[in-house]
Design a protein around this motif. Structure first.
Motif: not given
Length: 217
Positions: A87-103
């Motif tokens: 949902a739109p209110t969950q954008w901070p969680a999305v942004e916390r993931l943005a600079p991460l990689t599983g590689r």
């Protein structure tokens, strides 16, 4: 008018007015939904990655992703996934993931910007919950969760990305966004998180509805 620019007569709201100007955006994210893709790593753990290049065609979701991303590596070997819509209110969680990689090691083209993270659910502050038909977990907090299987994976025209056609097997919805007594998502109660030229938005007020809608008001 600057040399080399071209203009046509229109305004951003579609009415007649100032001319257009030719531009060269660095990327073309012109208002697309954000999804969180959960896939299975080789060791059985879960990877969680945000992306915003996806669209639906019937029961198929077409996804675009970097060819060297961990999600792409996982889907080549283990095609099951969950397409979670925050949902739109969950954008901070999305942004916390943005600079991460599983590689690991981090690919050369990501080393200046990204860092490796094994437990992305914890890093984002999100909770995994078991799926019913696929092995990767769902994101418990996301109002819509689509269990799916990648049916076709192929390179895009540039060669730098992959296009994944995922067949949806089961849809889970928060009951608060479902029209009571129906199988329909209520568009008055559900708003996707929109990624608009690298900025996060929700939907505005309804402007109208299609003649094909099954949820008229």
């Amino acid at each position: 008018m600057t040399p080399g620019s071209t203009r046509t007569d229109a305004r951003t709201d579609g009415s007649a007015g100032p001319d257009h100007v030719a531009i060269a955006p660095s990327i073309l994210y012109f208002g697309t939904p954000v999804v969180l893709l959960s896939t299975e790593n080789a060791d059985g753990s879960a990877n969680l990655a945000p992306m915003s290049s996806g669209w639906a065609l019937g029961q198929v979701i077409v996804l675009g992703m970097g060819a060297e991303a961990q999600t792409a590596h996982n889907l080549r070997s283990r095609p099951e996934l969950v397409i979670n819509l925050p949902a739109p209110t969950q954008w901070p969680a999305v942004e916390r993931l943005a600079p991460l990689t599983g590689r690991t090691p981090v690919p050369a083209n990501k080393q200046d910007t990204f860092r490796f993270e094994r437990d992305k659910f914890a890093a984002a502050g999100l909770r995994p919950e078991p799926s019913e038909l696929v092995r990767p977990p769902r994101v418990a907090e996301c109002p819509l969760q689509l269990e799916a299987r990648a049916a076709r994976i192929q390179p895009d025209a540039s060669g730098g990305f992959l296009i994944v056609e995922a067949h949806v097997l089961k849809v889970h919805a928060d009951p608060r966004i479902v029209v009571p007594g129906s199988q329909h998502v209520d568009p008055a109660r559900w708003s996707p998180l929109i990624y608009n030229f690298r900025h996060y938005y929700g939907l505005g007020p309804e402007l109208g509805h299609s003649f094909r809608t099954q949820t008229p008001r």
